[in-house]
Design a protein around this motif. Structure first.
Motif, PDB file in Angstrom:
ATOM      1  N   PHE A 123       0.857  -1.182   0.000  1.00 26.54           N
ATOM      2  CA  PHE A 123       0.000   0.000   0.000  1.00 26.54           C
ATOM      3  C   PHE A 123       0.889   1.227   0.000  1.00 26.54           C
ATOM      4  O   PHE A 123       1.633   1.476   0.960  1.00 26.54           O
ATOM      5  CB  PHE A 123      -0.913  -0.002   1.228  1.00 26.54           C
ATOM      6  N   GLY A 124       0.841   1.974  -1.103  1.00 24.62           N
ATOM      7  CA  GLY A 124       1.658   3.168  -1.228  1.00 24.62           C
ATOM      8  C   GLY A 124       0.813   4.394  -1.501  1.00 24.62           C
ATOM      9  O   GLY A 124      -0.291   4.305  -2.044  1.00 24.62           O
ATOM     10  N   VAL A 125       1.329   5.556  -1.126  1.00 20.83           N
ATOM     11  CA  VAL A 125       0.656   6.827  -1.380  1.00 20.83           C
ATOM     12  C   VAL A 125       1.707   7.847  -1.765  1.00 20.83           C
ATOM     13  O   VAL A 125       2.902   7.674  -1.502  1.00 20.83           O
ATOM     14  CB  VAL A 125      -0.126   7.326  -0.138  1.00 20.83           C
ATOM     15  N   GLY A 126       1.264   8.936  -2.399  1.00 17.96           N
ATOM     16  CA  GLY A 126       2.193  10.016  -2.665  1.00 17.96           C
ATOM     17  C   GLY A 126       2.086  10.577  -4.061  1.00 17.96           C
ATOM     18  O   GLY A 126       1.010  10.657  -4.649  1.00 17.96           O
ATOM     19  N   SER A 159      -2.569   8.222  -5.591  1.00 19.27           N
ATOM     20  CA  SER A 159      -1.848   9.431  -5.993  1.00 19.27           C
ATOM     21  C   SER A 159      -2.441  10.628  -5.260  1.00 19.27           C
ATOM     22  O   SER A 159      -3.333  11.307  -5.772  1.00 19.27           O
ATOM     23  CB  SER A 159      -1.922   9.619  -7.508  1.00 19.27           C
ATOM     24  N   LEU A 160      -1.922  10.890  -4.073  1.00 19.61           N
ATOM     25  CA  LEU A 160      -2.459  11.953  -3.229  1.00 19.61           C
ATOM     26  C   LEU A 160      -1.527  13.145  -3.134  1.00 19.61           C
ATOM     27  O   LEU A 160      -1.857  14.132  -2.472  1.00 19.61           O
ATOM     28  CB  LEU A 160      -2.723  11.408  -1.818  1.00 19.61           C
ATOM     29  N   GLY A 161      -0.352  13.075  -3.768  1.00 18.82           N
ATOM     30  CA  GLY A 161       0.601  14.165  -3.699  1.00 18.82           C
ATOM     31  C   GLY A 161       1.682  13.907  -2.663  1.00 18.82           C
ATOM     32  O   GLY A 161       1.537  13.086  -1.750  1.00 18.82           O
ATOM     33  N   SER A 162       2.788  14.637  -2.805  1.00 18.02           N
ATOM     34  CA  SER A 162       3.944  14.425  -1.928  1.00 18.02           C
ATOM     35  C   SER A 162       3.644  14.764  -0.478  1.00 18.02           C
ATOM     36  O   SER A 162       3.998  14.015   0.436  1.00 18.02           O
ATOM     37  CB  SER A 162       5.126  15.263  -2.422  1.00 18.02           C
ATOM     38  N   ARG A 163       2.996  15.897  -0.246  1.00 19.63           N
ATOM     39  CA  ARG A 163       2.731  16.295   1.142  1.00 19.63           C
ATOM     40  C   ARG A 163       1.822  15.305   1.854  1.00 19.63           C
ATOM     41  O   ARG A 163       2.083  14.906   2.996  1.00 19.63           O
ATOM     42  CB  ARG A 163       2.097  17.690   1.160  1.00 19.63           C
ATOM     43  N   VAL A 170       5.851   8.138  -1.904  1.00 15.89           N
ATOM     44  CA  VAL A 170       6.692   8.682  -2.966  1.00 15.89           C
ATOM     45  C   VAL A 170       6.568  10.202  -2.943  1.00 15.89           C
ATOM     46  O   VAL A 170       5.452  10.739  -2.905  1.00 15.89           O
ATOM     47  CB  VAL A 170       6.273   8.130  -4.342  1.00 15.89           C
ATOM     48  N   THR A 171       7.713  10.897  -2.950  1.00 16.64           N
ATOM     49  CA  THR A 171       7.713  12.350  -2.971  1.00 16.64           C
ATOM     50  C   THR A 171       8.525  12.839  -4.153  1.00 16.64           C
ATOM     51  O   THR A 171       9.392  12.140  -4.667  1.00 16.64           O
ATOM     52  CB  THR A 171       8.298  12.936  -1.679  1.00 16.64           C
ATOM     53  N   ALA A 172       8.227  14.070  -4.564  1.00 18.36           N
ATOM     54  CA  ALA A 172       8.981  14.703  -5.642  1.00 18.36           C
ATOM     55  C   ALA A 172       9.209  16.158  -5.291  1.00 18.36           C
ATOM     56  O   ALA A 172       8.303  16.831  -4.774  1.00 18.36           O
ATOM     57  CB  ALA A 172       8.228  14.594  -6.970  1.00 18.36           C
ATOM     58  N   GLY A 173      10.440  16.651  -5.560  1.00 21.34           N
ATOM     59  CA  GLY A 173      10.752  18.042  -5.306  1.00 21.34           C
ATOM     60  C   GLY A 173      11.054  18.302  -3.848  1.00 21.34           C
ATOM     61  O   GLY A 173      11.233  17.378  -3.043  1.00 21.34           O
ATOM     62  N   PRO A 174      11.103  19.568  -3.451  1.00 22.10           N
ATOM     63  CA  PRO A 174      11.414  19.927  -2.060  1.00 22.10           C
ATOM     64  C   PRO A 174      10.238  19.612  -1.145  1.00 22.10           C
ATOM     65  O   PRO A 174       9.127  20.091  -1.362  1.00 22.10           O
ATOM     66  CB  PRO A 174      11.660  21.437  -2.146  1.00 22.10           C
ATOM     67  N   GLY A 216       4.204  17.713  -5.731  1.00 25.80           N
ATOM     68  CA  GLY A 216       5.590  18.161  -5.739  1.00 25.80           C
ATOM     69  C   GLY A 216       5.853  19.151  -6.855  1.00 25.80           C
ATOM     70  O   GLY A 216       6.689  20.059  -6.717  1.00 25.80           O
ATOM     71  N   LEU A 217       5.157  19.012  -7.986  1.00 21.68           N
ATOM     72  CA  LEU A 217       5.314  19.967  -9.086  1.00 21.68           C
ATOM     73  C   LEU A 217       4.849  21.360  -8.665  1.00 21.68           C
ATOM     74  O   LEU A 217       5.487  22.371  -9.000  1.00 21.68           O
ATOM     75  CB  LEU A 217       4.525  19.492 -10.309  1.00 21.68           C
ATOM     76  N   ARG A 218       3.766  21.421  -7.921  1.00 13.54           N
ATOM     77  CA  ARG A 218       3.257  22.712  -7.443  1.00 13.54           C
ATOM     78  C   ARG A 218       4.276  23.343  -6.491  1.00 13.54           C
ATOM     79  O   ARG A 218       4.528  24.561  -6.539  1.00 13.54           O
ATOM     80  CB  ARG A 218       1.911  22.497  -6.752  1.00 13.54           C
ATOM     81  N   THR A 219       4.887  22.538  -5.640  1.00 15.89           N
ATOM     82  CA  THR A 219       5.872  23.056  -4.699  1.00 15.89           C
ATOM     83  C   THR A 219       7.095  23.601  -5.420  1.00 15.89           C
ATOM     84  O   THR A 219       7.598  24.685  -5.103  1.00 15.89           O
ATOM     85  CB  THR A 219       6.298  21.958  -3.714  1.00 15.89           C
ATOM     86  N   SER A 220       7.589  22.843  -6.411  1.00 15.68           N
ATOM     87  CA  SER A 220       8.747  23.316  -7.173  1.00 15.68           C
ATOM     88  C   SER A 220       8.420  24.602  -7.917  1.00 15.68           C
ATOM     89  O   SER A 220       9.246  25.529  -7.993  1.00 15.68           O
ATOM     90  CB  SER A 220       9.202  22.234  -8.159  1.00 15.68           C
ATOM     91  N   LEU A 221       7.233  24.686  -8.489  1.00 13.04           N
ATOM     92  CA  LEU A 221       6.833  25.894  -9.185  1.00 13.04           C
ATOM     93  C   LEU A 221       6.758  27.067  -8.212  1.00 13.04           C
ATOM     94  O   LEU A 221       7.190  28.189  -8.524  1.00 13.04           O
ATOM     95  CB  LEU A 221       5.480  25.689  -9.861  1.00 13.04           C
TER      96      LEU A 221
END
Length: 649
Positions: A437-440, A460-464, A479-483, A533-538
């Motif tokens: 079971f994974g999320v992110g 797929s709930l997002g990095s946060r 799974v996380t992406a970006g800062p 994570g894309l929103r955070t990087s932007l």
């Protein structure tokens, strides 16, 4: 002001069951051929019309004889009998057995007249025209007498018997070529709403059209319950059209099910048709999901109106309607399984209705977890099963496959506490919790990794949100992406990078060079949701541009037309650009090249896979660790991706 049908007096769940039970769904019995009888239910008792077997027959290969001729025979002193012929299966004996004689006989052959027993070939020796019998037998030994299996006039099968391979075998032996069975209730299925389009048809989302889900999901549920599903063209929200389709279905079916057009709205007309053409027994049930439920009679048919949202429609069908369909078809209650677990997180509920809360299961270690009836429901739990709500709203069809069962929440319950014991009624005894079971973050490379796992589930709930849930201890991996924030205890499992930037139409007709164009020019932009994570990087890139200009970050954000227009999946901005709904969108180079769009790079993101430190020995986690070895090969096939190994070189 137009009249509106209000839900003033919601019926209790018990009253709804009573109303449905009062409807006559049972069809007339019918006669079917034996070839078509599998799975059907006998309507009448079947008695044997013949003896089975219809003759005395040999049980073994050997010799038919008179038992008294063998008395006293043993290994040391065999009895010699004259061999006077032979009988094989399927032929009529051509010889009688007299005193001192024997006949060679095959398994299943008719015992010859005069013989009352047989001896197996292993207990004999042939000597010329004689057979030496080295054992004694009693009358009837090794012989199946006529009617020993079942005798003529005996009860063979009773009414209500479900015909499986065993019963059909018995009927075959009795020479029965057709049987009386319970009729299969015909259930007419009508999805309502002007916005519906059948799958395979042309969908115009700009008109608010959606594909018809309920006609197919409800039809499948009807078949599973033992009914015959008959789908009708979907009905619009016009009274005359609704009346025509409903009355046609009522003339042809034992039960009519509609979905949609049952809520308290001025445009909903089904209840008017039922009241005009039949009898409305109740409108509205105190249950969630599924409050807007109708029960009534239409002509000579029973009628139940299901809610329009797929999750609600199936929940109401499974809870209230399926038992009535099974009863009409003579089907037994299905074998159910339950599993006990604990709530993974606190869940509030203060609506005063019985709630069937869709939930998912996740096991916490490498041992077995069994359901309340002994059925194994997980291959990797340690005696602790965590239960988490799966509730994207009634309109979310993915809830149908992301949930493993339901928890019944009492109307008086204000909330379920984290760690509170609950009982989950599984959707099927065959349900198994996911191996992993994974999320992110929504990431195309990680999606490919999941294909190597036996039974994964990934939200797929997002990095946060992924990190938040991992911090709470629910998932096996995130799974996380970006800062992202790093204040979470996690086991690093793997990582790679992906190139991100602005996706623009093919050929970049607006000449977009970078982020500054979004701020300074009148361009329509589409963003990702705040958990991405894309929103955070932007956001960090906008902050850097603001610092470079000596401006306030908020001013730049306000200058970007559509910065707050958020879509949830990694390809969603690209698809909006491709459809002409935006001049630019945040996304991945991989998405741009997949859809043949232009791409303006803004940087690279580090994608990390974090493991739950308490689950490192779980089977699904070890499968994931093995699959991560494929990252270099997968990254090589995705534009803009690099594995950690490539970075280090």
């Amino acid at each position: 002001m137009s009249d509106r049908k209000e839900f003033r007096d919601l019926a209790s769940p018990e009253r709804a069951r009573e109303a449905i039970d009062s409807l006559d769904l049972e069809p007339e019995p019918e006669t079917v051929s034996l070839e078509d009888a599998r799975g059907r239910v006998l309507a009448e008792r079947v008695d044997a019309g013949i003896d089975v077997p219809g003759f005395d027959r040999a049980s073994l290969d050997g010799y038919a004889l008179r038992a008294r001729d063998t008395f006293g025979a043993d290994e040391a002193d065999p009895v010699a009998l004259d061999l006077v012929g032979s009988v094989h299966a399927g032929e009529e004996p051509g010889v009688d057995v007299e005193t001192g004689e024997a006949v060679e006989i095959s398994t299943g052959a008719v015992m010859p007249p005069g013989a009352d027993a047989m001896v197996m070939v292993e207990e004999t020796d042939e000597s010329g025209d004689q057979v030496l019998v080295r054992t004694s037998v009693a009358p009837g030994d090794n012989v199946m007498l006529a009617g020993a299996d079942i005798a003529a006039g005996e009860r063979a099968l009773g009414p209500g018997t479900r015909l499986t391979a065993r019963e059909i075998g018995l009927l075959s032996a009795l020479g029965v070529d057709e049987v009386p069975v319970r009729g299969t209730p015909r259930v007419g299925i009508i999805s309502t709403g002007d916005e519906l389009v059948r799958p395979g048809g042309d969908l115009h989302s700009e008109r608010g059209q959606i594909y018809d889900v309920n006609s197919y999901t409800v039809a499948s549920a009807v078949e599973e319950a033992g009914g015959e599903a008959v789908t009708y063209p979907h009905a619009g929200d016009d009274y005359d059209e609704m009346e025509r389709i409903l009355t046609t279905a009522a003339d042809e079916c034992d039960l009519v099910l509609s979905s949609g057009s049952t809520s308290a709205s001025a445009v909903d007309v089904i209840y008017q048709v039922i009241e005009d053409q039949g009898e409305l027994l109740l409108h509205g049930v105190a249950v969630k999901p599924g409050k807007p439920m109708l029960v009534g009679r239409l002509a000579d048919s029973a009628y139940v109106g299901l809610p329009g949202y797929p999750v609600s429609a199936l929940t109401i069908f499974r809870t209230f309607v399926a038992p009535a369909v099974r009863d009409a078809a003579g089907r037994p209650e299905p074998r159910t399984a339950t599993v006990s677990g604990r709530m993974a997180r606190r869940e509030r509920y203060q609506e005063g209705r019985l709630r069937y809360m869709p939930v998912g299961l996740v096991t916490a270690g490498p041992k077995d977890q069994r359901g309340g009836n002994g059925d194994t429901v997980g291959a990797d739990g340690n005696g602790e099963t965590l239960v988490y709500p799966v509730d994207k709203g009634s309109g979310a069809t993915t809830s149908l496959v992301e949930a493993d069962g339901v928890v019944a929440v009492d109307p008086d319950t204000d909330y379920l506490a984290e760690g509170e014991p609950v009982t989950v009624e599984l959707f099927s005894p065959d349900v198994r919790p996911p191996s992993l079971f994974g999320v992110g973050e929504d990431d195309p490379l990680f999606s490919r990794l999941l294909d190597d796992l036996s039974n994964p589930r990934y939200l797929s709930l997002g990095s946060r949100e992924g990190l938040r849930r991992l911090r709470d201890g629910t998932p096996d991996a995130a799974v996380t992406a970006g800062p992202v924030e790093r204040d979470v205890d996690a086991e690093p499992l793997g990582e790679w990078t992906r190139e991100w930037g602005l996706i623009v139409p093919t050929g970049d007709p607006d000449g977009v060079d970078g982020l500054a164009d979004l701020v300074d020019r009148d361009l329509r932009f589409v963003n990702r949701t705040t958990d991405s994570g894309l929103r955070t990087s932007l956001g960090e890139a906008v902050a850097a541009l603001a610092e470079e200009r000596g401006a306030d970050r908020r001013e730049l954000v306000d200058a970007i037309d559509g910065f707050e227009l958020a879509v949830r999946a990694h390809e969603s901005p690209a698809r909006k650009v491709a459809a002409g709904g935006a001049d630019a969108g945040v996304g991945l180079r991989a998405s741009a090249e997949k859809l043949g769009l232009g791409f303006v790079p803004l940087g690279e993101q580090r994608v990390r896979v974090h493991g739950n430190p308490d689950r490192t020995e779980k089977v699904g986690v070890t499968e994931l660790i093995t699959a991560l070895d494929r990252v270099p090969d997968l990254a090589a096939d995705l534009p803009g991706y690099r594995s950690a190994n490539e970075e280090s070189r």
